[in-house]
Design an enzyme around this catalytic site. Structure first.
Site, PDB file in Angstrom:
ATOM      1  N   TYR A   1      37.204 -20.101  17.483  1.00  0.00           N
ATOM      2  CA  TYR A   1      38.186 -20.873  18.258  1.00  0.00           C
ATOM      3  C   TYR A   1      39.604 -20.434  17.939  1.00  0.00           C
ATOM      4  CZ  TYR A   1      40.419 -25.271  19.932  1.00  0.00           C
ATOM      5  OH  TYR A   1      41.186 -26.210  20.559  1.00  0.00           O
TER       6      TYR A   1
ATOM      7  N   ASP B   1      46.970 -27.137  28.850  1.00  0.00           N
ATOM      8  CA  ASP B   1      45.638 -26.765  29.294  1.00  0.00           C
ATOM      9  C   ASP B   1      45.065 -27.815  30.250  1.00  0.00           C
ATOM     10  OD1 ASP B   1      43.617 -24.885  29.213  1.00  0.00           O
ATOM     11  OD2 ASP B   1      42.469 -25.994  27.730  1.00  0.00           O
TER      12      ASP B   1
END
Ligand code: ADP
Ligand code: SF4
Length: 684
Positions: free
Chosen positions: A172, A267
């Site tokens: 990640y 996002d």
């Protein structure tokens, strides 16, 4: 019904390293406020996505070590072997429906403040350990041993993930949370060694950890990398061109590239600030750099848009968090040719508030979200009626429409009556305000469903009173009559009404939504509601050429919207529209020549001269009809804003809850109204 061949491409299987996804629907990792505390509820929620046809279903960020603790946020933990059963339960629920389970391993670096574990935070460089709470804690610059340890920790967590049954195990580097992004970005990496400086050096740790993870679990698990395409810091941080260079350097290393924007508010932008597909400009250059599958997000709810982005070579799989929350069955509905049954996300980010408030996820469009396990609610199915009944619902707002739809689904005879000319209640009014048009989907989806039900009828322009309501002879009456904005200043900060001079123009949101405008060219909006309404009305008035001063007792505009990740955008928009923002002022009264406020710190009084005031403070339930019916002994229930005003999400939930509980076994007041997970106490 069968699927339209034009959507066939969405159902082509795709190989991701050693595993194969059965279609192109990919539920990217998303937080949910349940995490380790509500593991079975979380497992059921993820399982529901698999049931609805998402070929890949991922967890949220999963802490890989006690020193990667993001408390007070409630995410999953993968600290040691004790966490394996929890992780395994989630994977099992996903596998029950032949989907692939993805595990997002996460070390959050400087955003792991370690408030719970009290370990020292670490980061690429010495810096403030930063959370939303400005904790007085610093992160230590990692030395070579720390880097070696981190690789060891990540590898061990990956092996536990494999043991727990996961098919995809992430590295990640997104959202400013993944430590590998923090190494990659010059905004958080000023190292002078081989892990800092050039892009190759800053990418070194990411490369090493991808290789470690492939080596540890890559024989059976795919290893995707989730990476931030931009940090929106200009040259000071990651920009698409540099991230593309980094991807090109490691193009074939991972099994999949999962693209996002950083930080999370960028996002998961709301519909007020962005359209479906808003990430395309940032991600469109990646596919030509790699032969590996590319996943991207952008609040896609339209199958045509999904087909387009695949055909245009922007991505191979349609990533989604919110569209999968609003409709876990979205893929199945496309597959079965039931496009108008898709419950489209409205882009409100109420789902995000669960994570921010550390409480289980909820959704405006999908009232079963988060309730799959604890209440046994299903996004598509409801139990059939216990016995015949006729139900009259008064009010066709979100509460009334959802109650009517859900009762109709259960098989009851339902009549919905509304005095208005159009259905939708507050949603019909609010979706005409600047930036809120997508909210109309709350009404549209329900009207469409109701339209298909022979046992549900809707009557508009039907203003009912107690007599006319009783004349229906219904077995039960539901008052979903909504609420009205108050004109007396009572709100969050000021519970009691203030004195309002009758000679000055005082308007409420209801006035403005029904077309009224201030009589003068300038107005003061007082916001003691703190959600979106006052800021949206400010935009509306500015559009109409009115100069607006926005006054609030909070320290920022639209303070609650921190939880929907919109606050900064709202404040910026107000500033850009020329709105004067005056914070920290509580309402003292409304005088003939303007607003009187007092400083929340000093108590000093201020006057804001104006001819027009808009009070956005609180709402009063429209409960007179409910009371009258109750007084006459009618079988009546009030739901939604008529019971206690709240956000649209609460009204939809209240409608569903009434329908779920109608004719169910009566529950005593001493009974907890849902299942909960209990901690197994240690032996001593
Ligand atoms: P909620 O958010 O709880 O669904 P809304 O304010 O959105 O509440 O919707 C309430 C609806 O009830 C409005 O459309 C309003 O027109 C309708 N309504 C209120 N009182 C009556 C009444 N006496 N008869 C018929 N409809 C009513
Ligand atoms: Fe979409 Fe709002 Fe539901 Fe989140 S809460 S999934 S943004 S409709």
């Amino acid at each position: 019904m069968t699927r339209d061949p034009r959507y066939d491409i969405l159902f082509e299987p795709l190989r991701i390293g050693p595993v194969t996804a059965r279609n192109r629907f990919y539920q990217v990792p998303h937080c949910n406020g349940m995490g380790y505390r509500d593991a079975s509820a979380l497992a059921a929620m993820r399982g529901m996505k698999a049931e609805g046809g998402w070929a890949v279903v991922c967890t949220e960020m999963v802490e890989i070590h006690a020193a990667s603790d993001v408390a007070p946020y409630i995410e999953l933990r993968n600290w040691d072997d004790q966490d394996i059963p929890t992780l395994a339960r989630i994977a099992e629920k996903i596998h029950d429906h032949q989907s692939l389970a993805g595990l997002e391993l996460s070390h959050s670096g400087y955003t792991s403040v370690n408030l719970y574990s009290r370990e020292t935070p670490i980061a690429p460089m010495a810096m403030n350990a930063s959370s939303y709470h400005f904790d007085p804690v610093h992160a230590r610059a990692m030395d070579k041993q720390d880097i070696r340890d981190l690789r060891k920790i990540h590898r061990a967590a990956a092996l536990r993930g494999k043991k727990a049954g996961y098919d995809l195990i992430y590295v990640y580097a997104g959202h400013g949370l993944g430590i590998f992004q923090q190494f990659l970005s010059r905004a958080t990496n000023n190292r002078g060694d081989e892990y800092g400086g050039s892009l190759e050096n800053r990418a070194r740790l990411l490369r090493e950890v991808i290789e470690d993870t492939k080596d540890a679990v890559g024989d059976t698990c795919a290893v995707p990398v989730r990476i931030a395409m931009s940090e929106f810091l200009g040259k000071d941080g990651l920009e698409p061109r540099e991230v593309e260079d980094a991807i090109a350097m490691m193009a074939e290393l991972p099994d999949l590239w999962d693209l996002s924007l950083s930080a999370w508010p960028k996002d998961s932008q709301t519909s007020r600030f962005s359209e479906e597909g808003f990430q395309e400009p940032y991600i469109k250059g990646v596919k030509k750099l790699t032969s590996k599958p590319v996943v991207g997000v952008g609040r896609y709810t339209s199958p045509d848009a999904m087909v387009r982005v695949i055909r245009q070579g922007i991505m191979d799989m349609i990533g989604a968090a919110r569209p999968s929350i609003a409709d876990p069955y979205l893929p199945k509905k496309i597959e079965e040719g039931r496009l108008d049954d898709i419950r489209e996300c409205i882009g409100c980010n109420i789902c995000v508030t669960g994570d921010y408030t550390k409480t289980p996820i909820r959704c405006t469009q999908n009232p079963s979200m988060g309730e799959e396990w604890r209440k046994g609610w299903h996004p598509e199915r409801m139990r059939k009626k216990e016995k015949d009944a006729q139900i009259l619902i008064i009010g066709a707002g979100p509460a009334g429409l959802e109650a009517g739809r859900a009762l109709g689904q259960r098989g009851y005879q339902v009549t919905i009556a509304d005095s208005a000319r159009e259905a939708g209640g507050r949603v019909a009014r609010e979706c005409r305000l600047p930036g809120l048009s997508a909210w109309g989907r709350v009404r549209d989806w329900r009207l469409l469903q109701i339209g298909k039900m022979a046992n549900v009828s809707l009557y508009l322009e039907s203003d009912l009173n107690a007599d006319t309501a009783l004349e229906f002879g219904a077995d039960h009456i539901v008052c979903a009559t909504g609420a009205h904005w108050r004109r007396d200043g009572a709100g969050h900060h000021q519970f009691m009404p203030v004195t309002v001079d009758a000679s000055i123009e005082v308007l409420t949101p209801d006035d403005l939504m029904s077309g009224k405008r201030p009589g003068s060219k300038e107005a003061v909006i007082f916001d003691d509601d703190h959600y979106y309404m006052a800021s949206v009305l400010a935009e509306l008035l500015v559009k109409d050429g009115i100069k607006v001063t926005y006054v609030t007792p909070a320290t920022v505009a639209a303070a609650y919207t921190v939880n929907t990740m919109e606050q900064k955008l709202i404040q910026a928009r107000l500033i850009e529209r020329g709105v004067t923002i005056i914070a920290g002022q509580a309402l003292s009264g409304v005088a003939a020549d303007g607003l009187v406020t007092s400083c929340i710190y000093t108590g000093r009084e201020y006057r804001h001269e104006t001819a027009s005031i808009v009070l956005v403070t609180s709402r009063r339930p429209e409960e007179a009809l409910y009371r009258a019916l109750k007084d006459r002994g009618a079988p009546v229930t009030a739901i939604g804003d008529a019971w206690a005003p709240a956000a649209i999400v609460h009204a939809v939930y209240a409608g569903r809850r009434f329908a779920e509980e109608f004719q169910a076994r009566p529950r005593g007041i001493l009974e907890v109204p849902f299942r909960r997970e209990m901690i197994a106490l240690s032996a001593n």
